[in-house]
Design a protein around this motif. Structure first.
Motif, mmCIF file in Angstrom:
data_model
loop_
_atom_site.group_PDB
_atom_site.id
_atom_site.type_symbol
_atom_site.label_atom_id
_atom_site.label_comp_id
_atom_site.label_asym_id
_atom_site.label_seq_id
_atom_site.Cartn_x
_atom_site.Cartn_y
_atom_site.Cartn_z
ATOM 1 N N ILE A 124 -13.996 4.307 8.119
ATOM 2 C CA ILE A 124 -12.958 4.072 9.638
ATOM 3 C C ILE A 124 -12.912 3.410 10.819
ATOM 4 O O ILE A 124 -13.569 4.444 11.576
ATOM 5 C CB ILE A 124 -12.244 5.430 9.415
ATOM 6 N N ALA A 128 -4.879 0.977 11.144
ATOM 7 C CA ALA A 128 -4.917 -0.111 9.666
ATOM 8 C C ALA A 128 -5.415 0.692 8.277
ATOM 9 O O ALA A 128 -4.805 0.446 7.477
ATOM 10 C CB ALA A 128 -4.671 -1.507 10.340
ATOM 11 N N ASP A 129 -6.739 0.793 8.841
ATOM 12 C CA ASP A 129 -7.190 1.439 8.158
ATOM 13 C C ASP A 129 -6.891 2.748 7.442
ATOM 14 O O ASP A 129 -6.889 2.709 5.931
ATOM 15 C CB ASP A 129 -8.752 1.773 8.239
ATOM 16 N N ALA A 131 -3.898 3.009 5.487
ATOM 17 C CA ALA A 131 -3.092 2.516 5.140
ATOM 18 C C ALA A 131 -3.333 1.914 3.527
ATOM 19 O O ALA A 131 -3.218 1.277 2.652
ATOM 20 C CB ALA A 131 -2.435 1.477 5.765
ATOM 21 N N ASP A 132 -5.274 2.034 3.478
ATOM 22 C CA ASP A 132 -5.650 1.398 2.351
ATOM 23 C C ASP A 132 -6.044 3.170 1.789
ATOM 24 O O ASP A 132 -6.370 3.728 1.695
ATOM 25 C CB ASP A 132 -7.461 1.294 2.920
ATOM 26 N N PRO A 133 -4.799 1.839 0.615
ATOM 27 C CA PRO A 133 -5.689 3.095 -0.535
ATOM 28 C C PRO A 133 -6.305 3.751 -1.457
ATOM 29 O O PRO A 133 -6.105 4.990 -1.766
ATOM 30 C CB PRO A 133 -4.274 2.118 -1.653
ATOM 31 N N GLY A 134 -7.596 3.493 -1.267
ATOM 32 C CA GLY A 134 -8.717 3.918 -1.218
ATOM 33 C C GLY A 134 -9.658 5.372 0.003
ATOM 34 O O GLY A 134 -9.840 6.164 -0.210
ATOM 35 N N VAL A 135 -8.270 5.767 0.407
ATOM 36 C CA VAL A 135 -8.412 6.275 1.959
ATOM 37 C C VAL A 135 -7.684 7.564 1.653
ATOM 38 O O VAL A 135 -6.180 7.535 1.154
ATOM 39 C CB VAL A 135 -8.226 5.530 3.662
ATOM 40 N N LEU A 159 3.484 -0.461 10.631
ATOM 41 C CA LEU A 159 2.642 0.429 8.561
ATOM 42 C C LEU A 159 3.466 1.487 8.390
ATOM 43 O O LEU A 159 4.070 2.101 8.662
ATOM 44 C CB LEU A 159 0.690 0.835 9.248
ATOM 45 N N ASP A 183 -10.798 11.822 3.919
ATOM 46 C CA ASP A 183 -11.415 10.889 4.313
ATOM 47 C C ASP A 183 -11.064 10.831 6.364
ATOM 48 O O ASP A 183 -11.811 10.576 6.593
ATOM 49 C CB ASP A 183 -11.120 9.955 4.188
#
Length: 252
Positions: A124, A128-129, A131-135, A159, A183
């Motif tokens: 991270i 904006a990171d 909002a990543d679906p993998g986080v 966001l 995370d």
């Protein structure tokens, strides 16, 4: 400055425990019950220690939780001698309803930060990171100040975050990051500064959303005189120094 804290439940549980006799029809001049936002845990624990050292025989009992929850408990009659909130809104409701013994005073400010586990395994680097679906992200519930601040940052940045959970207070968010269940978590900068298990990822958007911390004595306080003295300690040069060392901003 992390120390094991003592906390007490609010409301009727205090009567069961026998901690605040005046709330249950008795009288104990030695106990001062302080309701404080969870983000104040470390610095108020230190203030508790210093107050008890300078006020022989006085026992400060600390109850930490989300500010909105604490304000609701006070409004419902929970025995609190001091209330310190992480935002002005919960305090404003009590003041509007005539439940404060005088106007609240601002004693600190705070801003959000991203807490990540040591080593930042998810990589991270910016808001904006999140909002990543993998986080896997944890945040505060919207009803508490850290949650409303998170929503304001979302609004300003455009966001939409999809957290895995919304916690009742900021320390619950921090704990999930500390133990590796997330995370990243949106907490206050002061929470990151007082934890050895996480790292801070600062983001410039946080500076646009500042939480203001007010403190006051509830009108129904059982220990009015020592309560005002505790407030004076928080507002004193010693209190300001401890707050500054903990990472809080200070009013002018």
């Amino acid at each position: 400055m992390r120390r094991l804290r003592r906390s007490v439940p609010a409301g009727a549980a205090l009567c069961v425990a026998g901690l605040v006799a005046t709330a249950c029809g008795g009288g104990d001049e030695r106990v001062v019950t302080v309701f404080a936002a969870a983000s104040l845990t470390d610095v108020f624990t230190e203030l508790e220690h210093r107050f008890e050292q300078s006020h022989d025989g006085v026992d400060v009992r600390l109850n930490f939780a989300g500010s909105s929850r604490l304000a609701q408990q006070i409004a419902e009659g929970a025995p609190a001698d001091v209330f310190a909130s992480a935002d002005t809104e919960p305090m404003r409701h009590l003041e509007t309803d005539g439940l404060l013994d005088g106007p609240p005073e601002t004693f600190a400010t705070n801003t959000l930060a991203i807490a990540v586990p040591r080593g930042n395994p998810a990589g991270i680097t910016r808001f904006a990171d999140l909002a990543d679906p993998g986080v896997t992200l944890v945040v505060c519930a919207p009803a508490v100040p850290c949650g409303s601040a998170t929503e304001e940052v979302e609004r300003r940045t455009g966001l939409t975050l999809r957290p895995a959970s919304e916690e009742a207070d900021v320390r619950s968010v921090l704990t999930k990051v500390e133990v590796g269940e997330a995370d990243a978590g949106l907490v206050y900068a002061t929470d990151v500064a007082n934890s050895d298990a996480v790292e801070e990822v600062a983001f410039p958007e946080a500076a646009e959303v500042v939480n203001t911390y007010p403190i006051a004595v509830p009108a129904a306080a059982g220990r009015t005189e020592p309560a005002h003295r505790f407030v004076e300690l928080v507002l004193s040069e010693e209190g300001r120094r401890l707050l500054r060392e903990a990472g809080f901003g200070l009013p002018g």
